[in-house]
Write an enzyme that holds these catalytic residues in place. Structure first.
Site, PDB file in Angstrom:
ATOM      1  N   ASP A 240       0.836  -1.203   0.000  1.00 16.38           N
ATOM      2  CA  ASP A 240       0.000   0.000   0.000  1.00 16.38           C
ATOM      3  C   ASP A 240       0.871   1.253   0.000  1.00 16.38           C
ATOM      4  OD1 ASP A 240      -2.302   1.476   0.021  1.00 16.38           O
ATOM      5  OD2 ASP A 240      -2.677   1.260   2.160  1.00 16.38           O
TER       6      ASP A 240
ATOM      7  N   ASN B  65     -10.502  -2.533  -6.381  1.00 15.76           N
ATOM      8  CA  ASN B  65      -9.657  -1.669  -7.227  1.00 15.76           C
ATOM      9  C   ASN B  65     -10.248  -1.426  -8.622  1.00 15.76           C
ATOM     10  OD1 ASN B  65      -6.446  -2.850  -5.923  1.00 15.76           O
ATOM     11  ND2 ASN B  65      -7.679  -1.092  -5.311  1.00 15.76           N
TER      12      ASN B  65
HETATM   13  C1  FPP Z   1      -1.665   0.092  -3.469  1.00 12.80           C
HETATM   14  O1  FPP Z   1      -1.249   1.444  -3.469  1.00 12.80           O
HETATM   15  C2  FPP Z   1      -1.116  -0.641  -4.597  1.00 12.80           C
HETATM   16  C3  FPP Z   1      -1.834  -1.209  -5.616  1.00 12.80           C
HETATM   17  C4  FPP Z   1      -3.296  -1.166  -5.675  1.00 12.80           C
HETATM   18  C5  FPP Z   1      -1.183  -1.890  -6.760  1.00 12.80           C
HETATM   19  C6  FPP Z   1       0.007  -2.737  -6.472  1.00 12.80           C
HETATM   20  C7  FPP Z   1       0.767  -2.927  -7.734  1.00 12.80           C
HETATM   21  C8  FPP Z   1       2.088  -2.883  -7.867  1.00 12.80           C
HETATM   22  C9  FPP Z   1       3.033  -2.753  -6.750  1.00 12.80           C
HETATM   23  C10 FPP Z   1       2.704  -2.941  -9.227  1.00 12.80           C
HETATM   24  C11 FPP Z   1       2.743  -4.234  -9.941  1.00 12.80           C
HETATM   25  C12 FPP Z   1       2.839  -5.441  -9.107  1.00 12.80           C
HETATM   26  C13 FPP Z   1       3.209  -6.677  -9.505  1.00 12.80           C
HETATM   27  C14 FPP Z   1       3.066  -7.795  -8.552  1.00 12.80           C
HETATM   28  C15 FPP Z   1       3.721  -6.986 -10.835  1.00 12.80           C
HETATM   29  P1  FPP Z   1      -2.348   2.583  -3.618  1.00 12.80           P
HETATM   30  O2  FPP Z   1      -2.470   2.924  -5.051  1.00 12.80           O
HETATM   31  O3  FPP Z   1      -3.622   2.151  -2.959  1.00 12.80           O
HETATM   32  O4  FPP Z   1      -1.670   3.756  -2.813  1.00 12.80           O
HETATM   33  P2  FPP Z   1      -2.386   4.903  -1.959  1.00 12.80           P
HETATM   34  O5  FPP Z   1      -3.075   4.215  -0.814  1.00 12.80           O
HETATM   35  O6  FPP Z   1      -1.255   5.757  -1.519  1.00 12.80           O
HETATM   36  O7  FPP Z   1      -3.325   5.613  -2.883  1.00 12.80           O
END
Ligand code: FPP
Length: 246
Positions: free
Chosen positions: A21, A69
């Protein structure tokens, strides 16, 4: 002594689950678009996977995309899907070099065709690797998974393949997407949030929870080692008393 040297290799968690996150906030802090955070999240994924292998962790499960998401802006969802396809394709070599088997859980039929194809291809290519199983939770939510398992069990009962009184915790668990994978002993969430967010609810019944304020793109293997060290200092009682354990 380095962090990794302080870890007792005989008391490693077999399975570590991670809620990655903070990508969006990381990008915002730098005045960039959210996608920039996801792109840099890939660097953290690579280092964490390599760190898990270095340590000897057999199962690593990453929450890469939740059912919820899908409600994000369309552009971000598309960018994330593209990033998943390109990362899985580019990182196949890293997985092979480290002996990592790729696996996926979630409602995979809801993923774009291109994404599903790439996943299947890399899952097949890495199928014989034995150092670590890396499971990506994609279009995943625990309530979806549990409901899906309940439906499939109900069909078996209706068709006479299973009796209602025969349903045990093990039978139920074997209908979850994680069938055959031991429950995580350690669950890590980054970015300072203290929530489980519909992730592996059944499987984390006895997991130790570890929260760090680091945002996911800044997370590295040293942070994984710190989490494991913290886990090893805890007493896991499974409902018993300290005296019974000792
Ligand atoms: C949460 O941060 C992260 C995600 C929803 C996506 C995770 C994806 C990756 C790390 C990239 C690709 C992964 C792989 C396994 C190839 P957020 O967007 O919710 O952050 P925020 O809470 O700060 O808005």
């Amino acid at each position: 002594m380095s962090l990794i040297e302080q870890i007792d290799k005989d008391k490693l968690p077999q399975h570590v689950a991670v809620i990655m996150d903070g990508n969006g906030r990381w990008a915002k802090e730098k005045g960039k678009l959210r996608v920039f955070g996801h792109q840099n999240g890939v660097v953290a994924v690579r280092d964490t996977v390599e760190g898990a292998v270095e340590l000897g962790i057999k199962y690593l499960t990453l929450y890469a995309f939740s059912t919820e998401n899908w409600n994000r802006p369309k552009l971000e969802v598309m960018a994330l899907m593209e990033l998943l396809v390109s990362t899985i394709s580019k990182e196949t070599k890293t997985l092979m070099d480290n002996g990592v088997r790729l696996n996926a859980i979630g409602n995979l039929s809801s993923l774009p065709e291109k994404c599903r194809k790439q996943l299947i291809e890399t899952i097949k290519k890495t199928a014989l690797n034995t150092n670590c199983t890396l499971t990506l939770a994609l279009s995943y939510s625990s309530r979806w998974e549990i409901t899906d398992a309940a439906k499939r069990i109900a069909v078996k009962v209706r068709d006479g393949e299973l009796k209602a009184e025969e349903i045990t915790e093990d039978i139920f668990g074997s209908h979850l997407n994680t069938a055959g994978i031991p429950d995580p002993e350690l669950m890590i969430r980054t970015s300072g949030e203290h929530r489980i967010s519909n992730y592996l609810l059944w499987q984390i019944a006895y997991a130790e929870l570890y929260f760090t304020s680091k945002l996911w793109p800044d997370f590295r293997r040293q942070d994984l080692f710190e989490a494991v060290l913290d886990y090893q200092k805890r007493e896991r009682r499974f409902g018993m008393t300290s005296e019974q354990l000792n």
